[in-house]
Design a protein around this motif. Structure first.
Motif, PDB file in Angstrom:
ATOM      1  N   ILE A 504      40.849  55.268  56.814  1.00  0.00           N
ATOM      2  CA  ILE A 504      39.654  54.176  56.587  1.00  0.00           C
ATOM      3  C   ILE A 504      39.417  53.763  55.427  1.00  0.00           C
ATOM      4  CG2 ILE A 504      38.092  56.041  56.249  1.00  0.00           C
ATOM      5  CD1 ILE A 504      36.106  54.233  58.040  1.00  0.00           C
ATOM      6  N   ALA A 505      39.449  52.390  55.196  1.00  0.00           N
ATOM      7  CA  ALA A 505      39.016  51.712  53.913  1.00  0.00           C
ATOM      8  C   ALA A 505      37.528  51.153  53.831  1.00  0.00           C
ATOM      9  CB  ALA A 505      39.961  50.740  53.456  1.00  0.00           C
ATOM     10  N   VAL A 506      36.741  51.648  52.896  1.00  0.00           N
ATOM     11  CA  VAL A 506      35.217  51.342  52.926  1.00  0.00           C
ATOM     12  C   VAL A 506      34.952  50.696  51.522  1.00  0.00           C
ATOM     13  CG1 VAL A 506      33.015  52.276  53.180  1.00  0.00           C
ATOM     14  CG2 VAL A 506      34.811  53.471  54.221  1.00  0.00           C
ATOM     15  N   GLY A 507      34.022  49.595  51.684  1.00  0.00           N
ATOM     16  CA  GLY A 507      33.519  48.962  50.363  1.00  0.00           C
ATOM     17  C   GLY A 507      32.542  48.052  50.719  1.00  0.00           C
ATOM     18  N   TYR A 508      32.037  47.403  50.004  1.00  0.00           N
ATOM     19  CA  TYR A 508      31.069  46.473  49.876  1.00  0.00           C
ATOM     20  C   TYR A 508      31.419  45.056  50.362  1.00  0.00           C
ATOM     21  CZ  TYR A 508      28.041  49.987  48.026  1.00  0.00           C
ATOM     22  OH  TYR A 508      27.389  51.195  47.574  1.00  0.00           O
ATOM     23  N   ARG A 509      30.428  44.084  50.887  1.00  0.00           N
ATOM     24  CA  ARG A 509      31.084  42.788  51.266  1.00  0.00           C
ATOM     25  C   ARG A 509      31.425  42.073  50.143  1.00  0.00           C
ATOM     26  NH1 ARG A 509      26.521  43.648  54.560  1.00  0.00           N
ATOM     27  NH2 ARG A 509      26.901  43.581  56.946  1.00  0.00           N
ATOM     28  N   ASP A 510      30.842  42.316  49.086  1.00  0.00           N
ATOM     29  CA  ASP A 510      31.071  41.537  47.682  1.00  0.00           C
ATOM     30  C   ASP A 510      32.047  42.461  47.021  1.00  0.00           C
ATOM     31  OD1 ASP A 510      29.270  43.254  47.136  1.00  0.00           O
ATOM     32  OD2 ASP A 510      27.880  42.260  46.019  1.00  0.00           O
ATOM     33  N   GLY A 511      32.773  43.589  47.402  1.00  0.00           N
ATOM     34  CA  GLY A 511      33.402  44.324  46.608  1.00  0.00           C
ATOM     35  C   GLY A 511      32.687  45.285  45.639  1.00  0.00           C
ATOM     36  N   PHE A 512      33.379  45.691  44.829  1.00  0.00           N
ATOM     37  CA  PHE A 512      32.761  46.680  43.979  1.00  0.00           C
ATOM     38  C   PHE A 512      32.156  45.735  42.761  1.00  0.00           C
ATOM     39  CE2 PHE A 512      35.945  49.812  45.405  1.00  0.00           C
ATOM     40  CZ  PHE A 512      34.935  50.398  45.861  1.00  0.00           C
ATOM     41  N   SER A 513      32.458  44.518  42.560  1.00  0.00           N
ATOM     42  CA  SER A 513      31.883  43.595  41.661  1.00  0.00           C
ATOM     43  C   SER A 513      30.432  43.282  42.279  1.00  0.00           C
ATOM     44  CB  SER A 513      32.799  42.514  41.163  1.00  0.00           C
ATOM     45  OG  SER A 513      33.984  42.849  41.071  1.00  0.00           O
ATOM     46  N   PRO A 514      29.676  42.612  41.110  1.00  0.00           N
ATOM     47  CA  PRO A 514      28.314  42.105  41.376  1.00  0.00           C
ATOM     48  C   PRO A 514      28.530  40.881  42.434  1.00  0.00           C
ATOM     49  CG  PRO A 514      28.410  42.279  39.087  1.00  0.00           C
ATOM     50  CD  PRO A 514      30.038  42.597  39.778  1.00  0.00           C
ATOM     51  N   ASN A 515      27.368  40.470  43.049  1.00  0.00           N
ATOM     52  CA  ASN A 515      27.344  39.733  44.115  1.00  0.00           C
ATOM     53  C   ASN A 515      27.712  38.328  43.662  1.00  0.00           C
ATOM     54  OD1 ASN A 515      26.553  41.525  45.977  1.00  0.00           O
ATOM     55  ND2 ASN A 515      24.095  41.007  45.466  1.00  0.00           N
ATOM     56  N   TYR A 516      27.566  37.822  42.664  1.00  0.00           N
ATOM     57  CA  TYR A 516      27.723  36.628  42.094  1.00  0.00           C
ATOM     58  C   TYR A 516      29.120  36.258  42.074  1.00  0.00           C
ATOM     59  CZ  TYR A 516      27.880  39.042  37.553  1.00  0.00           C
ATOM     60  OH  TYR A 516      28.145  39.880  36.530  1.00  0.00           O
ATOM     61  N   LYS A 517      30.077  37.446  41.852  1.00  0.00           N
ATOM     62  CA  LYS A 517      31.443  37.313  41.539  1.00  0.00           C
ATOM     63  C   LYS A 517      32.163  36.721  42.799  1.00  0.00           C
ATOM     64  CE  LYS A 517      35.583  39.718  39.903  1.00  0.00           C
ATOM     65  NZ  LYS A 517      36.169  40.863  39.514  1.00  0.00           N
ATOM     66  N   VAL A 518      31.449  36.659  44.038  1.00  0.00           N
ATOM     67  CA  VAL A 518      32.152  36.071  45.130  1.00  0.00           C
ATOM     68  C   VAL A 518      31.776  34.598  45.213  1.00  0.00           C
ATOM     69  CG1 VAL A 518      31.726  35.988  47.749  1.00  0.00           C
ATOM     70  CG2 VAL A 518      31.273  38.092  46.652  1.00  0.00           C
ATOM     71  N   TRP A 519      30.801  34.088  44.789  1.00  0.00           N
ATOM     72  CA  TRP A 519      30.902  32.581  44.518  1.00  0.00           C
ATOM     73  C   TRP A 519      31.266  32.041  43.229  1.00  0.00           C
ATOM     74  CZ3 TRP A 519      27.378  31.891  40.937  1.00  0.00           C
ATOM     75  CH2 TRP A 519      26.363  32.642  40.576  1.00  0.00           C
ATOM     76  N   ALA A 520      31.283  32.924  42.286  1.00  0.00           N
ATOM     77  CA  ALA A 520      31.719  32.513  40.879  1.00  0.00           C
ATOM     78  C   ALA A 520      33.195  31.720  40.931  1.00  0.00           C
ATOM     79  CB  ALA A 520      31.286  33.534  39.875  1.00  0.00           C
ATOM     80  N   TYR A 521      33.900  32.711  41.531  1.00  0.00           N
ATOM     81  CA  TYR A 521      35.425  32.265  41.197  1.00  0.00           C
ATOM     82  C   TYR A 521      35.637  30.861  42.036  1.00  0.00           C
ATOM     83  CZ  TYR A 521      36.750  36.760  39.364  1.00  0.00           C
ATOM     84  OH  TYR A 521      37.231  37.893  38.690  1.00  0.00           O
ATOM     85  N   PRO A 522      34.797  30.708  43.209  1.00  0.00           N
ATOM     86  CA  PRO A 522      35.036  29.343  43.952  1.00  0.00           C
ATOM     87  C   PRO A 522      34.509  28.231  43.175  1.00  0.00           C
ATOM     88  CG  PRO A 522      34.608  31.076  45.577  1.00  0.00           C
ATOM     89  CD  PRO A 522      34.452  31.733  44.452  1.00  0.00           C
TER      90      PRO A 522
END
Length: 792
Positions: A504-522
């Motif tokens: 089983i692989a478990v993690g957060y929706r935005d990974g271990f990085s902060p939430n803003y990293k999800v939309w910062a890269y795009p």
């Protein structure tokens, strides 16, 4: 003739050529037109009311002596002028009781009242007008067929702006935008410097943005990883507890087999697997079907009274176990596999535990030999020596559906199953099948992870044995809706639940990085792309501008104009090509302007490609005339320039032979060449144009105008240069007209000219000597040019 007036006389010369008859007759013979044709009455075209020749007297007689002079009154009714009608004793047309009904695509029909006098003159007039109307109808029908680039590009000029619908505006705008994008992208792709520059800018911006974002999120990664590890451990404990509850039916069935002696003989009656044909013929065991080597034919076993009794007792026991298992619809099948062969199944077809009309049909699993199926032998071999429950799955079973399998070996003295050369005291297996979908729903695994704001992905590793070869395949058996957000560095944990490698692989929706990293890269990517795209547009626009300038003017001339210099260049020996279309005046009068332009564009686009092929300079087109130049602005020796232009002219004539208009008509051209000195440059400051001056220009035009269709006429100087051509040998013929040598040229008298018919490549020896002679001429020309340019 004065050199400064040569260019001004080009257009009048072109117009003068068009006054001749559309035949092979040279320009100087145009005075032979009969006086009868000049004295005939003129007719007017309905569209533009311009005068033209009406034809010869023979055609007038065929029309009963009447000349068509159609006109239009303010009401749109055609009539004949009173003067003509009275001269021919015909009533005015508007007084005649004749009605024309016209519909697009139909032939013009005539309706005449009985009171209308049917004279021969009126009938001729009616037939003539019908012919005129039919001709006009075909023209408008052609104009209505707008299905190519020419029609689309001029659509806005043909339709009134007030009548354009919003949809048409959108379609036109979208078409223009698509065309612009396609041209821009093509320019960028074909220009490596633009792509490299934009790519470097894009990479630089993306890299800088990524470094900034990564600097802010590194502090939060460690804390989130510790939390994810804790949740993964709790998940392992949860699945272990749920699956252990599902193992109760296995132990129950194993105890029944131990206690009921009727089941003890079943594995002996099924017997061992026979591996060759001879052994199968002499064996009393359940046979192996040839068409299905992974199964055993149990019909003979269960057709006996013993088989019927065993099956009946098993169905009663299994039914009660399933009903009181506490697993509900999750337990979908209970099986006994004596000697590792699936023999007893309950229920054989299960529809009650499934929705949407699906049924678990286990009839295909009856007789399945688990130790002799390459897809199941790995799990079966692991079950025989095991001390407890062996789990596998979820798997796609033979009977269909994704099911979790749990097997418990039933060990009994006096019974034997051999695995890998080891004899185990094993009667067989007790097997239960659990509906994996129902099991997941009962476990609330999705709700638990959703509540924690985390994502998971549960996988298994399938082991397949092919002889001694072991292969593994990782398959996803459960995952959350956004499991794709889990990165490789998220927490993974091997579970103790399954015997086929559950991870089983478990993690957060935005990974271990902060939430803003999800939309910062795009955002960084998009901004970098937009900026790079804007740079690309600037570079493409600059490239297209330069490309267009280089098509209009030579690069050397552009550089001089940018510096504010006057462009005046002298060339000692060039060769000029002139051509025009035979019968162009008559042809253009029978075609719409758009059709004429489309025809000329198609033809002269071929000429332009040939000009690029032979490295000659296209000067301009005047009407149907095409003018090209060899030896300038890119200098070369006189023989080489003459060779290039002549090869271009011969291939252009061949291209015209193969060319056809849209309606399948053929066209013909006249062509002429002349060689000599010229002065070239740019005159004026508005709409700069590279122009040439000199008597050579006039002479080349005369060579064309005095030529005949589909022939190439050259001047004496050009003929002499072709004799020294470096690479080709040309077949030339001296022109003779009526026994006289040469042809009469306006302003020059009789000139000796030549026809060029073909060209063939010369041998290497002659090419070498010609090349040496060209180099000597080049050195002489260069020294003279330097002296002249300094004086200019």
């Amino acid at each position: 003739m004065d050199a400064t007036s040569d260019q001004a006389t080009l257009i009048p010369m072109m117009e003068e050529k068009k006054n001749q008859e559309d035949t092979d007759t040279p320009l100087n013979d145009s005075s032979s037109v009969s006086s009868n044709s000049r004295s005939e009455l003129e007719e007017f075209k309905i569209n533009d009311i311009e005068p033209r020749e009406a034809g010869n007297s023979k055609e007038s007689k065929e029309n009963n002596g009447f000349i068509e002079v159609p006109n239009v009154n303010p009401n749109g009714v055609e009539y004949l002028p009173d003067e003509v009608s009275s001269k021919n004793n015909i009533e005015p047309y508007e007084n005649a009781k004749t009605d024309f009904s016209f519909r697009p695509g139909e032939v013009l029909t005539e309706k005449t009242d009985e009171d209308c006098p049917s004279t021969i003159g009126r009938q001729s007039l009616t037939d003539s007008i019908r012919s005129k109307r039919s001709s006009m109808t075909s023209i408008w029908q052609k104009l209505a067929k707008k299905n190519d680039l020419w029609d689309m590009s001029s659509q806005s000029s043909d339709i009134d702006d007030d009548r354009v619908t919003p949809i048409e505006c959108f379609v036109n705008a979208f078409s223009s935008a698509t065309h612009w994008f396609r041209v821009t992208l093509k320019t960028a792709v074909t220009t490596p410097s633009i792509l490299i520059t934009c790519l470097v800018i894009f990479i630089a911006f993306v890299t800088c943005g990524a470094l900034v974002v990564n600097g802010f999120d590194s502090a939060q990664v460690s804390a989130r990883k510790e939390t994810a590890e804790s949740v993964a451990i709790q998940t392992d404990i949860f699945f272990t507890r749920v699956l252990e509850q599902a193992f109760v039916p296995l132990f129950t069935m194993a105890e029944f087999v131990h206690e009921l002696t009727e089941f003890h003989e079943l594995d002996f009656k099924i017997g061992d697997y026979c591996y060759n044909k001879t052994e199968c013929l002499t064996s009393t065991a359940a046979p192996v079907p040839l068409e299905k080597p992974t199964h055993r034919n149990l019909t003979g076993v269960f057709a006996t009274d013993y088989g019927v009794m065993i099956d009946k007792k098993f169905q009663q026991i299994a039914s009660n176990v399933k009903e009181h298992s506490g697993l509900g619809k999750a337990l979908v099948n209970i099986q006994l596999a004596p000697n590792a062969v699936v023999s007893l199944i309950h229920p054989l077809v299960n529809c009650e535990d499934f929705e949407d009309g699906y049924c678990l049909d286990s009839r295909g699993a009856w007789g399945h030999d688990l130790l002799n199926d390459p897809n199941r032998v790995g799990i079966a071999r692991a079950t025989v020596p095991a001390d407890g429950v062996v789990t596998a799955g979820p798997l796609n079973l033979i009977q269909g559906g994704e099911t979790f399998i749990a097997r418990l070996p039933i060990n009994m003295d006096g019974h034997s199953i051999i695995v890998d050369g080891v004899d185990y005291p094993c009667w067989g297996f007790a097997v239960v099948l659990l509906n994996w979908r129902t099991l997941k729903e009962q476990s609330d695994i999705y709700e638990n992870f959703e509540r924690e704001g985390m994502e998971f992905k549960l996988t298994r590793t399938d082991i397949k044995m092919e002889g001694t070869k072991r292969t593994e395949k990782v398959t996803t058996i459960a995952e959350s809706s956004q499991a794709y957000l889990i990165a490789k560095d998220n927490v993974t944990l091997d579970l103790d639940t399954g015997d086929n490698g559950w991870v089983i692989a478990v993690g957060y929706r935005d990974g271990f990085s902060p939430n803003y990293k999800v939309w910062a890269y795009p955002i960084i990517f998009c901004c970098s792309f937009i900026f790079s795209f804007m740079v690309m547009l600037v570079l493409v626009s600059k490239r297209q501008h330069e490309f267009l300038l280089n098509k209009l003017l030579p690069p050397r001339v552009i550089r001089k104009l940018r510096k504010g210099k006057t462009v005046v260049e002298k060339y000692n020996m060039v060769t000029i090509f002139f051509s025009d279309i035979v019968g162009y005046t008559k042809m253009s009068s029978e075609m719409t302007p758009r059709e004429v332009m489309k025809m000329l564009n198609s033809l002269y686009s071929i000429f332009d490609k040939l000009a690029d092929k032979y490295n000659i300079f296209k000067v301009e087109t005047i009407g149907d005339a095409y003018i090209a130049l060899g030896g300038a602005p890119n200098k070369c020796s006189g023989p080489e320039a003459a060779e290039r232009v002549t090869l271009f002219a011969l291939e252009a004539l061949q291209a015209v032979k193969d060319f056809e208009t849209e309606d399948g008509a053929k066209i013909y051209i006249r062509a002429g060449l002349a060689s000599g000195p010229i002065v070239a440059g740019v005159v004026g400051s508005s709409l700069p144009k590279y122009t040439m001056f000199g008597d050579t220009v006039n002479f080349a035009s005369r060579m064309e105008s005095t030529s005949i269709k589909m022939r190439l006429q050259v001047s004496p100087v050009t003929h002499r240069l072709l004799l020294d051509a470096p690479n080709y040998k040309f077949t030339c013929e001296q022109r003779r007209e009526g026994g006289e040598i040469g042809v009469e040229v306006k302003g020059k008298g009789r000139q000796i000219t030549y026809w060029v018919d073909s060209a063939s490549r010369m041998t290497e020896t002659r090419q070498t000597s010609a090349r040496i002679r060209e180099e000597e001429l080049d050195r002489e020309d260069d020294s003279q040019d330097c002296w002249e340019n300094e004086n200019v």
